[in-house]
Design a protein around this motif. Structure first.
Motif, PDB file in Angstrom:
ATOM      1  N   HIS A  42      -7.821  15.270   5.012  1.00 57.76           N
ATOM      2  CA  HIS A  42      -6.721  14.020   4.352  1.00 57.76           C
ATOM      3  C   HIS A  42      -6.985  12.620   5.084  1.00 57.76           C
ATOM      4  CE1 HIS A  42      -4.290  17.389   3.188  1.00 57.76           C
ATOM      5  NE2 HIS A  42      -4.477  18.101   4.108  1.00 57.76           N
ATOM      6  N   ARG A  43      -7.472  12.693   6.489  1.00 55.39           N
ATOM      7  CA  ARG A  43      -7.836  11.440   6.852  1.00 55.39           C
ATOM      8  C   ARG A  43      -9.199  11.259   7.471  1.00 55.39           C
ATOM      9  NH1 ARG A  43      -3.672   7.250   7.339  1.00 55.39           N
ATOM     10  NH2 ARG A  43      -1.702   8.353   7.083  1.00 55.39           N
ATOM     11  N   ALA A  44      -9.702  12.320   7.811  1.00 56.39           N
ATOM     12  CA  ALA A  44     -11.320  12.161   7.852  1.00 56.39           C
ATOM     13  C   ALA A  44     -12.203  12.333   6.672  1.00 56.39           C
ATOM     14  CB  ALA A  44     -11.593  13.477   8.932  1.00 56.39           C
ATOM     15  N   HIS A  45     -13.044  11.904   6.616  1.00 54.28           N
ATOM     16  CA  HIS A  45     -13.998  11.853   5.379  1.00 54.28           C
ATOM     17  C   HIS A  45     -15.218  12.738   5.532  1.00 54.28           C
ATOM     18  CE1 HIS A  45     -11.518   8.610   3.588  1.00 54.28           C
ATOM     19  NE2 HIS A  45     -11.685   7.955   4.952  1.00 54.28           N
ATOM     20  N   PRO A  46     -15.775  13.391   4.431  1.00 52.56           N
ATOM     21  CA  PRO A  46     -16.807  14.087   4.663  1.00 52.56           C
ATOM     22  C   PRO A  46     -18.149  13.322   5.312  1.00 52.56           C
ATOM     23  CG  PRO A  46     -15.849  14.597   2.474  1.00 52.56           C
ATOM     24  CD  PRO A  46     -15.286  13.510   3.024  1.00 52.56           C
ATOM     25  N   GLY A  47     -18.331  12.275   4.723  1.00 55.82           N
ATOM     26  CA  GLY A  47     -19.372  11.496   5.245  1.00 55.82           C
ATOM     27  C   GLY A  47     -19.560  11.352   6.813  1.00 55.82           C
ATOM     28  N   GLU A  48     -18.288  10.979   7.239  1.00 52.66           N
ATOM     29  CA  GLU A  48     -18.118  10.676   8.672  1.00 52.66           C
ATOM     30  C   GLU A  48     -18.511  12.129   9.716  1.00 52.66           C
ATOM     31  OE1 GLU A  48     -14.530   7.686   8.460  1.00 52.66           O
ATOM     32  OE2 GLU A  48     -14.180   9.661   8.761  1.00 52.66           O
ATOM     33  N   LEU A  49     -18.003  13.309   8.920  1.00 55.95           N
ATOM     34  CA  LEU A  49     -18.276  14.518   9.905  1.00 55.95           C
ATOM     35  C   LEU A  49     -19.856  14.871   9.427  1.00 55.95           C
ATOM     36  CD1 LEU A  49     -15.207  16.554   8.858  1.00 55.95           C
ATOM     37  CD2 LEU A  49     -15.593  15.116  10.732  1.00 55.95           C
ATOM     38  N   GLU A  99      -5.495   0.052   9.658  1.00 57.16           N
ATOM     39  CA  GLU A  99      -5.781   0.889   8.390  1.00 57.16           C
ATOM     40  C   GLU A  99      -5.233   2.276   8.341  1.00 57.16           C
ATOM     41  OE1 GLU A  99      -9.573   1.519  10.980  1.00 57.16           O
ATOM     42  OE2 GLU A  99      -8.366  -0.067  10.800  1.00 57.16           O
ATOM     43  N   ASP A 100      -4.598   2.828   9.502  1.00 53.09           N
ATOM     44  CA  ASP A 100      -3.808   3.825   9.585  1.00 53.09           C
ATOM     45  C   ASP A 100      -2.613   4.122   8.662  1.00 53.09           C
ATOM     46  OD1 ASP A 100      -5.811   5.147  11.125  1.00 53.09           O
ATOM     47  OD2 ASP A 100      -4.606   4.873  12.842  1.00 53.09           O
ATOM     48  N   GLY A 101      -1.884   2.812   8.516  1.00 52.87           N
ATOM     49  CA  GLY A 101      -0.908   2.621   7.570  1.00 52.87           C
ATOM     50  C   GLY A 101       0.213   3.423   7.773  1.00 52.87           C
ATOM     51  N   LEU A 102       0.782   3.961   9.042  1.00 55.07           N
ATOM     52  CA  LEU A 102       1.567   4.809   9.434  1.00 55.07           C
ATOM     53  C   LEU A 102       3.052   4.042   9.962  1.00 55.07           C
ATOM     54  CD1 LEU A 102      -0.537   7.304  11.283  1.00 55.07           C
ATOM     55  CD2 LEU A 102       0.611   7.701   9.045  1.00 55.07           C
ATOM     56  N   ASP A 103       4.127   4.507   9.471  1.00 51.60           N
ATOM     57  CA  ASP A 103       5.530   4.185   9.809  1.00 51.60           C
ATOM     58  C   ASP A 103       5.979   5.173  10.596  1.00 51.60           C
ATOM     59  OD1 ASP A 103       7.750   2.782  10.262  1.00 51.60           O
ATOM     60  OD2 ASP A 103       8.579   2.854   8.201  1.00 51.60           O
TER      61      ASP A 103
END
Length: 284
Positions: A73-80, A157-161
């Motif tokens: 959801h938050r992590a991206h395949p490319g990063e992993l 960029e997390d955009g969390l409230d």
């Protein structure tokens, strides 16, 4: 005559040796043959295993062609993939699954990860991410998961409230992590209990402050609610009744005290001053 007797004796000795050899062959021949056959089969299997291994490690049949991900959801395949070094064209037999999992688990959003090889040419990665439920101030702002673990520094960029947990500083956390963790879990339990009542926008929980005499809530409209310690469910129910009563009278509270230890059922309310009084002006 002596010569004839010696010749007969030699014939007898030869005959006896032949008979003995024949008996030995009959007695041990099957076992010897079996040992020879087993030795041959063992050598053949060893050679075959070596050749099979060489083929498996060099054959293009087992080169990685596809990697699939689930649970992201938050992590991206490319990063992993970058963290693990997993790339197309690697031989599946040579992949160190444990090493891949440890590398991917260093991603701040990853809680658990399972890597599985699917022969002949694919890999699947199942990821369980941290679920942020609050923020905590530890010098910087960190995300807290439901287990009370600060797992990631907050980024724009997390955009969390999310509700903010204060009162547990970084030094206290490092000095006694177990005690600090207990305080964080208590604050998160309050967050969960309060939000489960589905409060209105103006009543949303903004902050949970961990104090020496218990928890203090700060609502989005600025109201402070001093909860004290214990009986949180009952106090939240009492708080809902108090706010409903104030709303019916057109009043709002600056501070609501639910922390009277001597008289737990008592509620003290400091009413907010009208806007005109707070600004030093008179009402029109």
């Amino acid at each position: 005559m002596a010569f004839g007797k010696s010749k007969n004796r030699r014939h007898q000795d030869v005959a006896q040796k032949k008979a003995a050899m024949a008996g030995a062959v009959r007695a041990h021949g099957p076992g010897l043959l079996k040992a020879i056959v087993l030795t041959g089969l063992t050598c053949a299997l060893l050679w075959g295993g070596i050749e099979l291994r060489r083929w498996a490690l060099t054959s293009p049949f087992f080169l990685l062609k596809e990697t699939s991900f689930s649970g992201l959801h938050r992590a991206h395949p490319g990063e992993l993939l970058k963290l693990s070094g997993l790339t197309v064209g690697q031989n599946l037999w040579t992949l160190d699954v444990d090493s891949l999992e440890r590398a991917m688990a260093t991603h701040p959003w990853v809680r658990d990860v399972a890597v599985r090889r699917h022969f002949p040419a694919s890999v699947s990665v199942e990821v369980s991410e941290h679920a942020p439920v609050a923020l905590v101030v530890l010098n910087d702002l960190y995300l807290l998961n439901e287990e009370g673990k600060p797992f990631k520094r907050l980024q724009p960029e997390d955009g969390l409230d999310l509700p903010l947990v204060t009162g547990v500083d970084r030094e206290a956390y490092l000095a006694d992590e177990a005690k600090a963790h207990e305080s964080l879990l208590e604050a998160l339990a309050m967050v969960a209990a309060y939000t489960s009542a589905r409060p209105g926008k103006s009543e949303r929980l903004s902050e949970v402050r961990v104090a020496d005499d218990g928890l203090v809530l700060v609502l989005s409209d600025g109201t402070q609610v001093r909860m004290g310690e214990g009986a949180m469910e009952e106090k939240l129910q009492r708080l809902a009744r108090v706010r409903e009563g104030l709303k019916g009278k057109g009043l709002s509270a600056e501070v609501i005290h639910l922390d009277n230890r001597a008289r737990p059922g008592w509620v003290a309310v400091k009413i907010s001053s009208p806007v005109s009084e707070r600004n030093g002006t008179s009402a029109q």
